[in-house]
Design an enzyme around this catalytic site. Structure first.
Site, PDB file in Angstrom:
ATOM      1  N   GLY A  71       0.821  -1.210   0.000  1.00 33.56           N
ATOM      2  CA  GLY A  71       0.000   0.000   0.000  1.00 33.56           C
ATOM      3  C   GLY A  71       0.852   1.257   0.000  1.00 33.56           C
ATOM      4  N   THR A  72       1.960   1.216   0.705  1.00 31.95           N
ATOM      5  CA  THR A  72       2.845   2.389   0.765  1.00 31.95           C
ATOM      6  C   THR A  72       3.363   2.734  -0.626  1.00 31.95           C
ATOM      7  OG1 THR A  72       3.485   1.826   3.026  1.00 31.95           O
ATOM      8  CG2 THR A  72       4.980   3.290   1.806  1.00 31.95           C
ATOM      9  N   GLN A 178      -7.650   0.308   3.946  1.00 25.19           N
ATOM     10  CA  GLN A 178      -8.487  -0.272   5.007  1.00 25.19           C
ATOM     11  C   GLN A 178      -9.920  -0.543   4.543  1.00 25.19           C
ATOM     12  OE1 GLN A 178      -7.442  -1.479   7.783  1.00 25.19           O
ATOM     13  NE2 GLN A 178      -5.400  -0.586   7.917  1.00 25.19           N
ATOM     14  N   SER A 198      -3.868  -2.839  -0.360  1.00 24.26           N
ATOM     15  CA  SER A 198      -2.730  -3.615   0.115  1.00 24.26           C
ATOM     16  C   SER A 198      -3.175  -5.039   0.447  1.00 24.26           C
ATOM     17  CB  SER A 198      -2.160  -2.946   1.370  1.00 24.26           C
ATOM     18  OG  SER A 198      -1.177  -3.770   1.953  1.00 24.26           O
ATOM     19  N   CYS A 324       5.962   5.677  20.369  1.00 20.33           N
ATOM     20  CA  CYS A 324       7.007   6.046  21.321  1.00 20.33           C
ATOM     21  C   CYS A 324       8.099   6.817  20.585  1.00 20.33           C
ATOM     22  CB  CYS A 324       7.582   4.790  21.957  1.00 20.33           C
ATOM     23  SG  CYS A 324       8.603   5.156  23.366  1.00 20.33           S
TER      24      CYS A 324
END
Ligand code: PLP
Length: 383
Positions: A71-72, A178, A198, A324
């Site tokens: 997908g990227t 999605q 994807s 993070c």
């Protein structure tokens, strides 16, 4: 300990039928589809069959399907290819809640001299269509707006968006990574120019995707090299994975109507069960139309990472929107764009189901969540 996988927006298991379809192309049929001899020819036919199956899922013409690696790559190919074809300075309109596969190339294009506009969303994750109308009014532009959000499941009104963009003479790309396989998509009736999908989000393996490119769309070739994919994407085709993606699309097409309803009922059971058994919870995107398989719930005053850790201990896989970065736990850009308050944003958890999810698994999560939340709240300085 049970094994409950509710992280299907991250990736899905490969369907057994998909594995079965792929296997011969890892053993007996290993020819290069571009070869003139029969080793290539027999394989090439299967690539074309897979192309037709992918096209059928979105009601496209097979010639409009370009196989990619993920997908990227599809998102990058659409944005960079359309931007280069349109020329420097062109306006590119997107939203603040896109996946990094769209936001990063947009920010790269900004450095190259393109005019990037990022539209915001409201508290329920919905787009202000009047802001879109204003952004596209200035002249020809490229618009990239996702069909459904990976974190909240919020669905954007892509048919309406397409009317606005095409009415203003723009080019429209949608990231349907999605949405594909979960919602009906019909490019024959929705005037989208490009659409990304994807494989690993719909029970095919990781490492294969597609870009749908409507006939006549101006797109500069992104991957340079050989003449594969009718000169639109160089590189020898990943035949087993392409065949797998074809099978996955066929399976999705045959079960989409039934599964949409069944999975949405499971998601609703999970959502209402958790809201009833855990206090101070908010569903992010609750007021908007959402994907049938996704719920994003903020458990206020506690950290998403800590919840995930305890859930994982109980055998449950979900995901949090936090990333993070540099030692601090920042809530995701999607949750921040929705203006979710600090005390809720940090405790947001995404549960994403699939056609393999069961009622027993839902009830297992509903049973195991309240003690985790209670324990973490006891330790929380904010509760
Ligand atoms: N776009 C959306 C909305 C996604 O959810 C994802 C992956 O999570 C991608 C793009 C990237 O897809 P891939 O993992 O195939 O590169």
């Amino acid at each position: 300990m049970k094994n409950v996988y509710f992280d299907n927006n991250a990736t899905t298991c490969v369907a057994p039928e998909v594995v079965e379809a792929m296997l011969p192309f890892l053993t007996d049929y290993w020819g290069n589809p571009s070869s003139m001899h029969h080793f290539g020819g027999q394989v090439g036919r299967h690539v074309e069959e897979a192309r037709a199956k992918v096209a059928a899922l979105i009601n496209a013409d097979p010639s409009e399907i370009v196989f990619t690696s993920c997908g990227t790559e599809s998102d990058n190919m659409a944005l960079v290819g359309a931007a280069e074809a349109a020329g420097k300075g062109t306006r590119i309109v997107t939203t603040r809640v896109e996946h990094p596969a769209v936001l990063s190339p947009c920010r790269h294009l900004k450095e190259l001299g393109y005019d990037i506009v990022e539209l915001g969303v409201d508290a329920s994750g919905q787009l202000d269509l009047s802001a879109l109308r204003k952004a596209v009014a200035a002249g020809p532009c490229i618009v990239s707006i996702m069909w459904a959000n990976n974190e909240t499941g919020v669905i954007f009104p892509i048919e309406e968006i397409a009317q606005i963009v095409k009415g203003a003479g723009g080019v429209l790309h949608t990231d349907a990574v999605q949405a594909a396989g979960k919602l009906p998509i019909d490019v024959a009736t929705t005037p989208i120019d490009m659409l990304s999908m994807s494989g690993h989000k719909l029970h095919a393996p990781k490492g294969v995707g597609i870009l749908y490119v409507r006939k006549g769309t101006k797109l500069k070739t992104f991957m340079l090299g050989g003449h594969q994919e009718s000169g639109r994407r160089a590189g020898t085709e990943n035949v087993p994975y392409i065949v797998g993606l074809g099978k996955a699309c066929e399976l999705a097409a045959s079960s989409i109507d039934e599964e949409r309803t069944r999975v949405a009922a499971l998601r609703d059971r999970l959502e209402s069960g958790l809201l009833a058994s855990c206090t101070d919870t908010i569903v992010n995107g609750a007021g908007a139309p959402r994907l049938p398989n996704t719920t994003n719930i903020s458990f206020q005053f506690i950290e998403g990472e800590a919840i995930l850790y305890h859930l994982s201990d109980a055998g449950v896989a979900a995901s949090s929107g936090s990333a993070c970065t540099s030692g601090s736990l920042e809530p995701s850009h999607v949750i921040r764009a929705m203006g979710v308050p600090f005390t809720s944003a940090h405790g947001s958890i995404r549960f994403s189901l699939s056609r393999y999810s069961t009622e027993e698994e839902v009830d297992y999560v509903i049973e195991h969540m309240p003690p985790i939340v209670a324990k973490l709240r006891e330790l929380s300085p904010f509760a």
